[in-house]
Design an enzyme around this catalytic site. Structure first.
Site, PDB file in Angstrom:
ATOM      1  CB  VAL A 128     -54.390 -72.617  31.701  1.00 38.05           C
ATOM      2  CG1 VAL A 128     -53.341 -71.531  31.466  1.00 38.05           C
ATOM      3  CG2 VAL A 128     -55.769 -72.129  31.270  1.00 38.05           C
ATOM      4  CB  THR A 184     -71.384 -79.152  28.382  1.00 40.61           C
ATOM      5  OG1 THR A 184     -71.967 -78.239  29.299  1.00 40.61           O
ATOM      6  CG2 THR A 184     -70.077 -78.618  27.849  1.00 40.61           C
ATOM      7  CG  ASP A 226     -76.697 -82.914  38.218  1.00 38.21           C
ATOM      8  OD1 ASP A 226     -76.862 -82.365  39.327  1.00 38.21           O
ATOM      9  OD2 ASP A 226     -77.120 -82.427  37.146  1.00 38.21           O
ATOM     10  NE  ARG A 231     -81.005 -87.657  61.493  1.00 38.76           N
ATOM     11  CZ  ARG A 231     -81.851 -88.628  61.136  1.00 38.76           C
ATOM     12  NH1 ARG A 231     -83.036 -88.744  61.692  1.00 38.76           N
ATOM     13  NH2 ARG A 231     -81.519 -89.468  60.174  1.00 38.76           N
ATOM     14  N   GLY A 254     -79.724 -82.853  41.448  1.00 36.05           N
ATOM     15  CA  GLY A 254     -79.308 -84.055  40.740  1.00 36.05           C
ATOM     16  C   GLY A 254     -79.978 -84.214  39.393  1.00 36.05           C
ATOM     17  CB  ALA A 263     -81.993 -90.413  54.961  1.00 36.40           C
ATOM     18  CD  GLN A 315     -78.149 -79.721  46.853  1.00 37.86           C
ATOM     19  OE1 GLN A 315     -78.185 -80.934  46.776  1.00 37.86           O
ATOM     20  NE2 GLN A 315     -79.171 -78.967  46.493  1.00 37.86           N
TER      21      GLN A 315
HETATM   22  O1  F6P Z   1     -76.882 -79.825  36.516  1.00 34.98           O
HETATM   23  C1  F6P Z   1     -76.588 -79.157  37.696  1.00 34.98           C
HETATM   24  C2  F6P Z   1     -77.842 -78.643  38.345  1.00 34.98           C
HETATM   25  O2  F6P Z   1     -77.479 -77.998  39.555  1.00 34.98           O
HETATM   26  C3  F6P Z   1     -78.932 -79.671  38.583  1.00 34.98           C
HETATM   27  O3  F6P Z   1     -78.698 -80.453  39.727  1.00 34.98           O
HETATM   28  C4  F6P Z   1     -80.156 -78.799  38.680  1.00 34.98           C
HETATM   29  O4  F6P Z   1     -81.311 -79.514  38.298  1.00 34.98           O
HETATM   30  C5  F6P Z   1     -79.870 -77.692  37.694  1.00 34.98           C
HETATM   31  O5  F6P Z   1     -78.462 -77.674  37.517  1.00 34.98           O
HETATM   32  C6  F6P Z   1     -80.327 -76.335  38.133  1.00 34.98           C
HETATM   33  O6  F6P Z   1     -80.067 -75.452  37.088  1.00 34.98           O
HETATM   34  P1  F6P Z   1     -80.188 -73.883  37.194  1.00 34.98           P
HETATM   35  O7  F6P Z   1     -79.026 -73.377  37.997  1.00 34.98           O
HETATM   36  O8  F6P Z   1     -80.136 -73.413  35.785  1.00 34.98           O
HETATM   37  O9  F6P Z   1     -81.471 -73.592  37.892  1.00 34.98           O
END
Ligand code: F6P
Length: 323
Positions: A24, A105, A128, A155, A171, A187, A255
């Site tokens: 923007v 997208t 991801d 941990r 991921g 790990a 995450q």
């Molecule tokens: O692509 C981002 C992501 O968070 C992936 O890591 C995960 O597999 C997916 O989206 C989860 O999607 P939703 O929020 O639609 O369950």
């Protein structure tokens, strides 16, 4: 270029707001009108356009999620949906679109450009980190730090009980998150989709640890691993090692949330500004990213179809360092 639209689509990622802000404000700087489209491609189809100015993006650089909202839009996958989207863009006299999102997208954007030739630039917004043509994607750095914070806490309790934990991270089909948090969290094993998981080898690693009276052991499992998610992996292992009494954690959508890290804000600001710049230079059908600290453009099709490899050497390093 007089009017552009900006949207966020697919899984939200921390830093998307910083990217919207950059789009923007760069457009305003160049004297271009900007429309924010709500709910990604769904909003294009439903005509959810709102004019934006500098003020619309005040105080959002630090906020997680996306002020434009997002969606995974099935209708846009069909020609009829894309035609409706094009008609709405034409009605608003939009000459260029910045689509912030991940693989889905970009795939939609590539198809849309192929059919209507309306300039569209993809900006990499996904936790991801699985997009070709950029070293990192917006949201990835925040996601790995959020996951790591949780893993460090796991941990603590694992160590107190001398327990083995299996922790699943997001991921989709890629192991970037698992690999980085696995290495950073010390790990004992990391399972990623890019490599076939040998459960016998995993069991041997864990048994070696128990034999050496290792306190806790952590196994990081990428959600897309070929052995399955944490529950499946643990069930399979328990068939062979009945004495195993592990705990399982799926970190899930935490995450995706939270205030973006400095790295994500900087990346988002650079690619957001770069996307508008690219449109003003007549670029179309491209994905923007940063490679070796420089703005990089690849075709949307390449960004979707070319595979960005994980650094397999890091797996070996993690194994050596956790013994
Ligand atoms: O692509 C981002 C992501 O968070 C992936 O890591 C995960 O597999 C997916 O989206 C989860 O999607 P939703 O929020 O639609 O369950």
């Amino acid at each position: 270029m007089k009017n552009i639209a900006v949207l966020t689509s697919g899984g939200d990622a921390p830093g998307m707001n910083a990217c919207i802000r950059a789009v923007v404000r760069t457009a305003v700087y160049h004297g271009i009108n900007v429309f924010g489209v709500e709910r990604g491609y769904q909003g294009l189809i439903e005509g959810l356009f709102e004019p934006m100015d500098s003020h619309s993006v005040s105080n959002i650089i630090q906020r997680g999620g996306t002020i434009l909202k997002t969606a995974r839009c099935k209708e846009f996958e069909a020609p009829k949906g894309r035609r409706l989207a094009f008609e709405n863009l034409q009605m608003k006299k939009i000459d260029g679109v910045v689509a912030i999102g991940g693989n889905g997208t970009y795939a939609g954007a590539a198809k849309f450009y192929e059919e209507f030739g309306l300039p569209i630039v993809g900006a990499p917004g996904t936790i991801d980190n699985d997009l070709y043509g950029t070293d990192y994607t917006i949201g990835y750095d925040t996601a790995i730090n959020t996951a790591l914070d949780a893993i460090d806490k796991i941990r603590d309790t694992a160590d107190s009980f001398d327990r083995t934990f299996f922790v699943e991270v997001m991921g989709r089909d890629a192991g970037f998150i698992a690999l980085d948090v696995g290495l950073a969290g010390g790990a004992e094993a990391i399972l990623v989709p890019e490599l076939h998981t040998e459960l016998d080898a995993l069991i041997a690693t864990l048994q070696k640890g128990w034999g050496r009276k290792k306190g806790s052991q952590l196994v990081i499992v990428a959600e897309g691993d070929d052995a399955g998610g944490v529950f499946e992996v643990v069930n399979k292992i328990k068939e062979k090692v009945q004495a195993l009494d592990p705990r399982m954690v799926v970190l899930g959508h935490i995450q995706r949330g939270g205030s973006p890290t400095a790295r994500d804000r900087v990346l988002a600001s650079r690619v957001g500004a770069g996307a508008v710049q690219a449109l003003t230079e007549g670029k179309a059908n491209v994905a923007i990213g940063i490679v070796n600290d420089k703005i990089n453009l690849v075709s949307l099709n390449d960004a979707v179809n070319m595979k960005k490899p994980v650094n397999e050497g890091l797996l070996k390093l993690a194994a050596i360092l956790s013994t």
